[in-house]
Design an enzyme around this catalytic site. Structure first.
Site, PDB file in Angstrom:
ATOM      1  N   TYR A 161       0.856  -1.202   0.000  1.00  0.00           N
ATOM      2  CA  TYR A 161       0.000   0.000   0.000  1.00  0.00           C
ATOM      3  C   TYR A 161       0.894   1.255   0.000  1.00  0.00           C
ATOM      4  O   TYR A 161       1.109   1.872   1.043  1.00  0.00           O
ATOM      5  CB  TYR A 161      -0.893   0.026   1.242  1.00  0.00           C
ATOM      6  CG  TYR A 161      -1.741  -1.227   1.448  1.00  0.00           C
ATOM      7  CD1 TYR A 161      -2.711  -1.593   0.523  1.00  0.00           C
ATOM      8  CD2 TYR A 161      -1.570  -2.024   2.582  1.00  0.00           C
ATOM      9  CE1 TYR A 161      -3.486  -2.737   0.717  1.00  0.00           C
ATOM     10  CE2 TYR A 161      -2.350  -3.161   2.783  1.00  0.00           C
ATOM     11  CZ  TYR A 161      -3.298  -3.511   1.848  1.00  0.00           C
ATOM     12  OH  TYR A 161      -4.063  -4.630   2.046  1.00  0.00           O
TER      13      TYR A 161
ATOM     14  N   TRP B   2      -7.852   5.889   7.493  1.00  0.00           N
ATOM     15  CA  TRP B   2      -7.929   5.507   8.926  1.00  0.00           C
ATOM     16  C   TRP B   2      -6.629   4.899   9.405  1.00  0.00           C
ATOM     17  O   TRP B   2      -6.307   4.984  10.591  1.00  0.00           O
ATOM     18  CB  TRP B   2      -9.168   4.687   9.248  1.00  0.00           C
ATOM     19  CG  TRP B   2      -9.295   3.262   8.793  1.00  0.00           C
ATOM     20  CD1 TRP B   2      -8.869   2.732   7.625  1.00  0.00           C
ATOM     21  CD2 TRP B   2      -9.915   2.191   9.526  1.00  0.00           C
ATOM     22  NE1 TRP B   2      -9.216   1.397   7.562  1.00  0.00           N
ATOM     23  CE2 TRP B   2      -9.853   1.036   8.715  1.00  0.00           C
ATOM     24  CE3 TRP B   2     -10.536   2.096  10.773  1.00  0.00           C
ATOM     25  CZ2 TRP B   2     -10.375  -0.197   9.124  1.00  0.00           C
ATOM     26  CZ3 TRP B   2     -11.056   0.872  11.175  1.00  0.00           C
ATOM     27  CH2 TRP B   2     -10.970  -0.253  10.353  1.00  0.00           C
TER      28      TRP B   2
ATOM     29  N   TYR C   5       0.053  -0.065  -7.399  1.00  0.00           N
ATOM     30  CA  TYR C   5      -1.159  -0.236  -6.606  1.00  0.00           C
ATOM     31  C   TYR C   5      -2.354   0.001  -7.514  1.00  0.00           C
ATOM     32  O   TYR C   5      -2.392   0.961  -8.282  1.00  0.00           O
ATOM     33  CB  TYR C   5      -1.214   0.728  -5.415  1.00  0.00           C
ATOM     34  CG  TYR C   5      -2.487   0.530  -4.616  1.00  0.00           C
ATOM     35  CD1 TYR C   5      -2.607  -0.525  -3.724  1.00  0.00           C
ATOM     36  CD2 TYR C   5      -3.592   1.361  -4.823  1.00  0.00           C
ATOM     37  CE1 TYR C   5      -3.792  -0.758  -3.037  1.00  0.00           C
ATOM     38  CE2 TYR C   5      -4.781   1.139  -4.135  1.00  0.00           C
ATOM     39  CZ  TYR C   5      -4.878   0.078  -3.243  1.00  0.00           C
ATOM     40  OH  TYR C   5      -6.046  -0.162  -2.567  1.00  0.00           O
TER      41      TYR C   5
ATOM     42  N   GLY D 167     -13.734  -0.187   5.464  1.00  0.00           N
ATOM     43  CA  GLY D 167     -12.455  -0.613   6.020  1.00  0.00           C
ATOM     44  C   GLY D 167     -12.333  -2.129   6.077  1.00  0.00           C
ATOM     45  O   GLY D 167     -11.277  -2.659   6.365  1.00  0.00           O
TER      46      GLY D 167
ATOM     47  N   ASP E  12     -12.950  -4.681   3.604  1.00  0.00           N
ATOM     48  CA  ASP E  12     -13.216  -4.812   2.165  1.00  0.00           C
ATOM     49  C   ASP E  12     -14.065  -6.004   1.747  1.00  0.00           C
ATOM     50  O   ASP E  12     -15.115  -5.858   1.162  1.00  0.00           O
ATOM     51  CB  ASP E  12     -11.894  -4.887   1.405  1.00  0.00           C
ATOM     52  CG  ASP E  12     -10.963  -3.742   1.748  1.00  0.00           C
ATOM     53  OD1 ASP E  12     -11.299  -2.939   2.634  1.00  0.00           O
ATOM     54  OD2 ASP E  12      -9.897  -3.649   1.135  1.00  0.00           O
TER      55      ASP E  12
ATOM     56  N   ARG F 266      -6.105 -12.935  -0.144  1.00  0.00           N
ATOM     57  CA  ARG F 266      -6.635 -11.657  -0.641  1.00  0.00           C
ATOM     58  C   ARG F 266      -8.061 -11.825  -1.193  1.00  0.00           C
ATOM     59  O   ARG F 266      -8.515 -12.945  -1.435  1.00  0.00           O
ATOM     60  CB  ARG F 266      -5.725 -11.130  -1.763  1.00  0.00           C
ATOM     61  CG  ARG F 266      -4.326 -10.742  -1.347  1.00  0.00           C
ATOM     62  CD  ARG F 266      -4.266  -9.437  -0.594  1.00  0.00           C
ATOM     63  NE  ARG F 266      -4.955  -8.345  -1.247  1.00  0.00           N
ATOM     64  CZ  ARG F 266      -5.130  -7.136  -0.686  1.00  0.00           C
ATOM     65  NH1 ARG F 266      -4.671  -6.883   0.516  1.00  0.00           N
ATOM     66  NH2 ARG F 266      -5.773  -6.182  -1.318  1.00  0.00           N
TER      67      ARG F 266
ATOM     68  N   TYR G 230      -8.077 -12.456   4.634  1.00  0.00           N
ATOM     69  CA  TYR G 230      -8.335 -11.025   4.740  1.00  0.00           C
ATOM     70  C   TYR G 230      -9.460 -10.729   5.735  1.00  0.00           C
ATOM     71  O   TYR G 230      -9.327 -11.080   6.906  1.00  0.00           O
ATOM     72  CB  TYR G 230      -8.656 -10.530   3.321  1.00  0.00           C
ATOM     73  CG  TYR G 230      -8.152  -9.121   3.041  1.00  0.00           C
ATOM     74  CD1 TYR G 230      -6.923  -8.691   3.487  1.00  0.00           C
ATOM     75  CD2 TYR G 230      -8.941  -8.215   2.320  1.00  0.00           C
ATOM     76  CE1 TYR G 230      -6.482  -7.412   3.216  1.00  0.00           C
ATOM     77  CE2 TYR G 230      -8.509  -6.938   2.039  1.00  0.00           C
ATOM     78  CZ  TYR G 230      -7.276  -6.533   2.488  1.00  0.00           C
ATOM     79  OH  TYR G 230      -6.856  -5.269   2.211  1.00  0.00           O
TER      80      TYR G 230
ATOM     81  N   GLU H 124       0.003  -7.580   8.949  1.00  0.00           N
ATOM     82  CA  GLU H 124      -1.251  -6.847   8.704  1.00  0.00           C
ATOM     83  C   GLU H 124      -2.415  -7.503   9.452  1.00  0.00           C
ATOM     84  O   GLU H 124      -3.250  -6.824  10.025  1.00  0.00           O
ATOM     85  CB  GLU H 124      -1.502  -6.852   7.191  1.00  0.00           C
ATOM     86  CG  GLU H 124      -2.666  -6.016   6.712  1.00  0.00           C
ATOM     87  CD  GLU H 124      -2.822  -6.095   5.184  1.00  0.00           C
ATOM     88  OE1 GLU H 124      -2.067  -6.857   4.539  1.00  0.00           O
ATOM     89  OE2 GLU H 124      -3.706  -5.388   4.670  1.00  0.00           O
TER      90      GLU H 124
END
Ligand code: 2M8
Length: 472
Positions: free
Chosen positions: A63, A69, A116, A202, A204, A239, A393, A437
């Site tokens: 990213y 956020w 990206y 937020g 996804d 993902r 994710y 993450e």
């Protein structure tokens, strides 16, 4: 008193009345890491992820721009060791604020134009009159965390004239964001604002959106050709799917056609949701602004009106008794998205639930944590649902910033033991698996892994570690 082992970290039992915070996080495979070492590592990550000396990217490879956020949490992290950078982080973020108050979910400061998707050329913010001229941005927003982040920075530095001056000056920018949300995203004047894109939540590819996005049929020519990079840089099995991405692009194109004007989008978008997390963040941030307003002698009547209505509507409209929790509301199909999911639990931080409902929310988290099949808390989605996926994710893993929000909410209601359980589960994971993450919530699996999921050296993971450690 009983002692329990969570993963490889050994912590005192979580009962409210006898919890003691851990002082050392231990790992069976690695030597113990002290809070000081974790904190130093976290500081290093935030420094390294800072670009052009003024803004922080969530993860340089995955990213490579400034996210909305994420930067809120990053500012909180910096406030623990470099408050000037904390203030600069918020200032660079709000450079992307539109004239109508909207704060985009990505600010494309960087000249880096590849790597990206969707980058600035897809969003075409330069064609929107209200968008800033100096910097390209996306056209959607993200959960409004900035009010309570500002409050946090203020609380940590209330004796600094520089910080007081900054907070007082910055305050109106956050109010403008809230005014935008109430004016453009709440057509029925209910006090609950809508989002029109899953990215704005937020979360996804949360299963929350699965049924709703199935109602969207995409015909040839509806979306432009595009190339994903995320699944080249992170494990594709962790993902979102290609179909998810087609929907993201479809809704982005819809927004673009209407110059991202919420009022016009509301008339057409098949995805129009009053989200739990988004509205809880708005309420908690309203509350923070009301408190800060009192400090600075600023009139907060407008904020008080907004907030009273939002809290009432959240409690009345979003609670689903059969589910025992709150759920987002799908405006177009006039129904709740009745699934158990982490966003609902952030209502605690916003002070929304009655004590009876708050206890129900807390009991569920405790139940999850005590199950024989062993979860660290709190998975982002219901582990008993067939769609739960602990690796994928937003379909199950533990997320750092969500645990932070949960901790604050549980603490607010006096559920100290559960709060500390949420905190120590997260610190245990970072200690063992790195500053990733997101993380596998299954104890037996995570304890055999060597790293977490998604991006590594992740900014909000570092920020949350810093805040947790400094305040424990
Ligand atoms: C994730 O979302 C972005 C799109 O905004 C992506 O997958 O490309 C989400 O986890 C989001 O909440 C987060 O702000 C962003 C950057 O960390 O990544």
């Amino acid at each position: 008193m009983s002692t329990k082992a969570y993963g490889f970290g050994v912590f005192i039992s979580s009962r409210d009345d006898y919890f003691h915070p851990p002082t050392v996080f231990t790992s069976r495979l690695m030597p113990p890491i002290s809070p000081q070492q974790l904190s130093q590592e976290a500081q290093k990550i935030l420094r390294k992820n800072t670009w052009e000396g003024r803004y922080t990217v969530p993860s340089p490879n995955l990213y490579p721009y400034q996210w909305n956020w994420d930067s809120g949490f990053v500012a909180m992290g910096f406030a623990h060791f470099d408050v000037k950078r904390a203030m600069l982080e918020l200032e660079s973020l709000f450079q992307g604020q539109w004239d109508n108050g909207m704060l985009p979910h990505i600010i494309f400061h960087s000249k880096k134009r590849e790597g990206y998707f969707p980058g600035p050329s897809y969003w075409e913010s330069d064609r929107v009159a209200t968008a800033p001229k100096a910097v390209d941005t996306s056209g959607i927003t993200q959960p409004p965390v900035h009010g309570f982040i500002l409050e946090r920075i203020f609380d940590l530095h209330r004796n600094s004239d520089e910080v007081r001056g900054f907070v007082e000056k910055f305050y109106s920018k956050v109010v403008r964001l809230h005014r935008y949300l109430y004016e453009y995203r709440d057509p029925q004047r209910e006090g609950l604002v809508f989002i029109f894109h899953p990215w704005a939540s937020g979360r996804d590819n949360s299963p929350l959106w699965d049924d709703l996005v199935k109602t969207i049929s995409i015909k040839p020519g509806d979306i432009p050709p595009y190339k994903r990079y995320d699944n080249l840089k992170a494990d594709p099995s962790e993902r979102p799917s290609d179909r998810d991405y087609d929907i993201y692009v479809y809704l982005m194109e819809l927004g673009k056609r209407h110059h991202y004007n919420g009022k016009e989008i509301a008339k057409e978008s098949p995805f129009l949701v009053q989200d739990t997390l988004f509205n809880a963040m708005l309420i908690r941030s309203n509350e923070a602004l009301i408190r800060l307003g009192a400090e600075f002698g600023i009139d907060t009547l407008e904020l008080q009106d907004w907030n009273a209505q939002s809290k009432r509507s959240f409690e009345e409209k979003l609670w689903v008794e059969a589910l025992g929790t709150y759920a987002p509301y799908d405006i177009q199909n006039k129904r709740h998205i009745a699934l158990k999911e982490i966003g609902a639990y952030t209502a605690l931080y916003a002070g929304v639930p009655s004590s009876e409902r708050a206890t129900k929310l807390k009991d569920y988290i405790e139940l999850l944590a005590d199950r024989p099949d062993g979860f660290r808390v709190m998975p982002s989605f219901d582990p008993d649902h067939w769609i739960f996926n602990p690796r994928k994710y937003w379909k199950g893993p533990i997320w750092p910033q969500m645990n932070w929000l949960l901790y604050q909410g549980l603490d607010r209601y006096g559920f100290k033991g559960t709060a500390n359980r949420v905190k120590s589960d997260f610190l245990d994971l970072v200690d063992k698996l790195g500053f990733h993450e997101y993380f596998d919530p299954r104890k037996s699996v995570a304890d055999q892994l060597e790293h977490g999921y998604g991006g590594d050296h992740f900014s909000w993971t570092a920020a949350v570690v810093l805040d947790f450690i400094t305040n424990s």
